[in-house]
Every structure is written in structure tokens, then in C-alpha cells.
Design a protein around this motif. Structure first.
Motif, mmCIF file in Angstrom:
data_model
loop_
_atom_site.group_PDB
_atom_site.id
_atom_site.type_symbol
_atom_site.label_atom_id
_atom_site.label_comp_id
_atom_site.label_asym_id
_atom_site.label_seq_id
_atom_site.Cartn_x
_atom_site.Cartn_y
_atom_site.Cartn_z
ATOM 1 N N VAL A 48 0.839 -1.206 0.000
ATOM 2 C CA VAL A 48 0.000 0.000 0.000
ATOM 3 C C VAL A 48 0.872 1.253 0.000
ATOM 4 O O VAL A 48 0.634 2.206 -0.763
ATOM 5 N N LEU A 49 1.885 1.272 0.856
ATOM 6 C CA LEU A 49 2.736 2.457 0.960
ATOM 7 C C LEU A 49 3.531 2.691 -0.322
ATOM 8 O O LEU A 49 3.694 3.833 -0.760
ATOM 9 N N GLY B 117 9.913 4.969 1.654
ATOM 10 C CA GLY B 117 10.401 4.006 2.619
ATOM 11 C C GLY B 117 9.438 3.829 3.769
ATOM 12 O O GLY B 117 8.356 4.434 3.801
ATOM 13 N N VAL B 118 9.854 2.998 4.721
ATOM 14 C CA VAL B 118 9.021 2.714 5.876
ATOM 15 C C VAL B 118 9.856 2.780 7.146
ATOM 16 O O VAL B 118 11.056 2.478 7.141
ATOM 17 N N ALA B 119 9.195 3.182 8.224
ATOM 18 C CA ALA B 119 9.754 3.045 9.559
ATOM 19 C C ALA B 119 9.125 1.780 10.135
ATOM 20 O O ALA B 119 7.951 1.778 10.505
ATOM 21 N N LEU B 120 9.892 0.712 10.174
ATOM 22 C CA LEU B 120 9.386 -0.610 10.506
ATOM 23 C C LEU B 120 9.486 -0.854 12.007
ATOM 24 O O LEU B 120 10.582 -1.048 12.544
ATOM 25 N N THR B 121 8.332 -0.841 12.696
ATOM 26 C CA THR B 121 8.296 -1.155 14.118
ATOM 27 C C THR B 121 8.248 -2.670 14.291
ATOM 28 O O THR B 121 7.293 -3.319 13.858
ATOM 29 N N LEU B 122 9.270 -3.223 14.907
ATOM 30 C CA LEU B 122 9.313 -4.663 15.160
ATOM 31 C C LEU B 122 8.254 -5.002 16.204
ATOM 32 O O LEU B 122 8.288 -4.496 17.324
ATOM 33 N N ASP B 123 7.310 -5.871 15.833
ATOM 34 C CA ASP B 123 6.192 -6.160 16.725
ATOM 35 C C ASP B 123 5.667 -7.557 16.426
ATOM 36 O O ASP B 123 6.164 -8.242 15.527
ATOM 37 N N HIS B 124 4.620 -7.968 17.132
ATOM 38 C CA HIS B 124 4.097 -9.326 17.027
ATOM 39 C C HIS B 124 3.820 -9.729 15.578
ATOM 40 O O HIS B 124 4.211 -10.820 15.150
ATOM 41 N N ALA C 141 13.066 -12.545 3.796
ATOM 42 C CA ALA C 141 11.839 -12.333 3.030
ATOM 43 C C ALA C 141 11.435 -10.858 3.035
ATOM 44 O O ALA C 141 11.036 -10.304 2.001
ATOM 45 N N VAL C 142 11.538 -10.207 4.192
ATOM 46 C CA VAL C 142 11.218 -8.782 4.260
ATOM 47 C C VAL C 142 12.207 -7.983 3.424
ATOM 48 O O VAL C 142 11.823 -7.035 2.724
ATOM 49 N N GLY C 143 13.472 -8.351 3.470
ATOM 50 C CA GLY C 143 14.461 -7.661 2.648
ATOM 51 C C GLY C 143 14.148 -7.748 1.173
ATOM 52 O O GLY C 143 14.270 -6.757 0.439
ATOM 53 N N ARG C 144 13.742 -8.931 0.720
ATOM 54 C CA ARG C 144 13.376 -9.084 -0.691
ATOM 55 C C ARG C 144 12.163 -8.223 -1.037
ATOM 56 O O ARG C 144 12.098 -7.620 -2.117
ATOM 57 N N ARG C 145 11.202 -8.184 -0.121
ATOM 58 C CA ARG C 145 9.987 -7.393 -0.360
ATOM 59 C C ARG C 145 10.308 -5.906 -0.445
ATOM 60 O O ARG C 145 9.825 -5.207 -1.335
ATOM 61 N N LEU C 146 11.119 -5.422 0.469
ATOM 62 C CA LEU C 146 11.515 -4.013 0.441
ATOM 63 C C LEU C 146 12.248 -3.684 -0.858
ATOM 64 O O LEU C 146 12.000 -2.646 -1.486
ATOM 65 N N SER C 147 13.147 -4.566 -1.245
ATOM 66 C CA SER C 147 13.921 -4.338 -2.467
ATOM 67 C C SER C 147 13.021 -4.333 -3.692
ATOM 68 O O SER C 147 13.152 -3.471 -4.573
ATOM 69 N N ALA C 148 12.084 -5.275 -3.757
ATOM 70 C CA ALA C 148 11.192 -5.352 -4.912
ATOM 71 C C ALA C 148 10.314 -4.115 -5.032
ATOM 72 O O ALA C 148 9.988 -3.674 -6.145
ATOM 73 N N LEU C 149 9.935 -3.545 -3.891
ATOM 74 C CA LEU C 149 9.068 -2.367 -3.894
ATOM 75 C C LEU C 149 9.853 -1.059 -3.938
ATOM 76 O O LEU C 149 9.256 0.012 -4.036
#
Length: 308
Positions: free
Chosen positions: A38-39, A46-53, A69-77
Motif C-alpha cells: 500500500v505504501l 520508505g518505511v519506519a518498521l516497528t518490530l512487533d508481534h 523475506a522482508v528484505g526481498r519485499r523491500l527491495s522489490a518495492l
């Protein structure tokens, strides 16, 4: 594993080149993958990613795999990232933000921050942000301060080893609540190179003694992370833009003129119920404010530290 690298920041030429982000704590009802999509679709950088549940829990199984997996997603977007550590009940289901570095046993907080540094290193994060916490009533001010300095020193050592930049956030009501407190803490730590400041623009209006653009200038040399929201004097409540008291064009112009190249991330943690709409309104507001901030008279010439 090879750490994905953040997208390079564009040259800072004027206020419109500021890189806008959004805090995932304002998307608490979304899956992280969906929030990132969405963002990105809205045009955030970019995003400020709060580590949470539900958003990259650092204590859940399979952390290495999930980071990748998150790294790949950030890179792809095409999204940059900073790591935020303000999850409310991640460490203690009964007590908000507990334990902090000020509690009798800060072990779990220190382990959390070490893991945040590791995650930041693996994701190529621009900064890892953290704060002091509220002093427990049973802990004396001096004891709390000594605990904070010791805990921060441990986190600084971890960041140095990992090559990660730290952004320490002054937070209203906490032991370190303003820029002056942050300066004292930095000095007590021996002014480590990787110990920068996270500046929340709303907090500046809430309690700092200077106009908000001057707050930017006061810390420009050490500014590694910016959170942005509206706020009123003396009231620590994160508000949507245009509903508080901050005049944003001069603030964004001050950031650009100070040469800040990091993310300017919207911080609206209580608006998850309407996250996509709030995020859409926020980026439109900030883009308009950045354009307005290009006029020469928006940033007073006598603000110390801001180039003319």
C-alpha cells in the motif's frame, strides 16, 4: 546472508527532494507485506518498521528466514527502511513498553535492541531507533540515569560491531525527553560516532523551547532519523497533518536546507483503523508543504546552523 542495501537517497536540492516514509505502527491491522505494498503504491520512499508481534517479530522462530523475506519485499518495492523499537506489549503482555533500560532487570530490552541492530544490519536499514523509557517510581533519578548510560553503551557496542547507525529519540515524559537531554546522554557515552538522534517533529512543538525549524538546525549534524506528525503545545498526542499547530513548509525547508538525506516518516500510531486513507492524505499534505517550503522567506535567515 547478503544484506539488501537501501535505495540510494537522491541529491538534496530543495524541499521537494525529501524522502517520505510511513511508520508501520500506523498499519497495525495490516499484514506487513500488504502494508508495504500500500505504501509503495501511494508513492512513499520508505518505511519506519516497528518490530512487533505481526510485523517481523524478533523473538518468533525462523528470524533469519523472515528477515530475508522482508528484505526481498523491500527491495522489490523500492522502499528504504529504518527500524523502530517502540512496540507497546512485545516484551511484557501486562505492562506497556516494559521492561525498559531503566528497570531493575533490563535483560529482555537489551536483547530486543541487540536483535533490532541485527535486523537493521541484515536489511541495510538507514538507522535503528530507540528511546529511554519512563523512570519507574521505585528507581531514583540517578540510578535510572546510570542504568540508561550503561544500557546505551551496550547497544552502541552492538551497533559498532554491526556497522549500524543508532537514532536515539527524545520522547515526552521519558527520562530523555528533549534535545538537551539527548546531548547530555551523548556526552555521557563519550560522543560515539554512530549515536545519532531521531527527531520527532511533533515532539518539537510539544515541548522544545525553540521554533520547530530551529530544532532541526540544532541537531542537523547528528540527525539520522525523522518522524513527522502534527501536535499541539504541551500535549503529547500524534495528530494528522493540519489538525495541530505546526506550520510544516518551514520545517520541511529546514530539513532540506540542513542537508538531511534520510527518511521523513509519518508517525501516526493510533490511526491504523483508517491506515490507507490516512497515509494517502498524509503524503499529499507533505508534498504540498514541501513545495510551499521552497520560497526563500519560509525559513528565517537567522536560524543557527541552517545554510542561507
Amino acid at each position: 546472508m547478503t544484506a539488501p542495501q537501501p535505495r540510494p537517497a537522491p541529491p538534496v536540492a530543495d524541499a521537494t527532494t525529501l524522502r517520505l516514509g510511513y511508520g508501520t505502527n500506523g498499519f497495525a491491522n495490516h499484514r506487513l507485506d500488504d502494508a508495504l505494498a500500500v505504501l509503495a503504491d501511494l508513492g512513499y520512499d520508505g518505511v519506519a518498521l516497528t518490530l512487533d508481534h505481526d510485523h517481523l517479530d524478533p523473538f518468533a522462530p525462523g528470524l533469519t528466514r523472515r528477515i530475508a523475506a522482508v528484505g526481498r519485499r523491500l527491495s522489490a518495492l523500492g522502499l528504504g527502511v529504518v527500524i523502530e523499537t517502540g512496540a507497546r506489549y512485545l516484551l511484557d503482555p501486562w505492562h506497556k513498553h516494559a521492561p525498559t533500560l531503566l528497570h531493575d532487570d533490563p535483560t529482555r530490552r537489551i536483547e530486543f535492541l541487540r536483535r533490532a541492530v541485527r535486523i537493521g544490519a541484515d536489511l541495510g536499514a538507514e538507522a535503528v531507533s530507540f528511546w529511554a523509557g519512563v523512570r519507574p517510581e521505585t528507581v531514583s533519578p540517578q540510578c535510572a540515569w546510570d542504568r540508561l548510560v550503561a544500557g546505551c553503551a551496550t547497544v552502541v557496542d552492538a551497533a559498532d560491531s554491526a556497522g549500524v547507525t543508532l537514532g536515539f529519540e527524545p520522547e515526552p515524559g521519558m527520562l530523555v525527553q528533549d534535545i538537551t537531554d539527548w546531548r547530555r546522554l551523548r556526552a555521557a557515552l563519550g560522543a560515539p560516532a554512530r549515536f545519532g538522534i531521531t527527531l520527532d517533529i511533533g515532539h518539537c512543538r510539544c515541548l522544545e523551547p525553540w521554533p520547530v525549524p530551529q530544532c532541526v538546525a540544532e541537531v542537523a549534524e547528528h540527525l539520522v532519523n525523522v518522524q513527522i506528525d502534527d501536535m499541539r503545545r504541551g500535549v503529547h498526542e500524534h495528530l494528522e497533518f493540519g489538525t495541530g499547530e505546526i506550520d510544516f513548509p518551514p520545517v520541511l525547508a529546514a530539513l532540506a536546507q540542513a542537508g538531511y538525506r534520510g527518511l521523513v516518516a509519518v508517525e501516526l500510531p493510533r490511526d491504523s483503523h483508517a491506515a490507507p486513507a490516512v497515509a494517502a492524505r498524509s503524503i499529499e499534505f507533505l508534498r504540498a508543504a514541501a513545495i510551499a517550503g521552497r520560497t526563500e522567506d519560509e525559513v528565517p535567515a537567522d536560524i543557527p546552523g541552517v545554510p542561507a
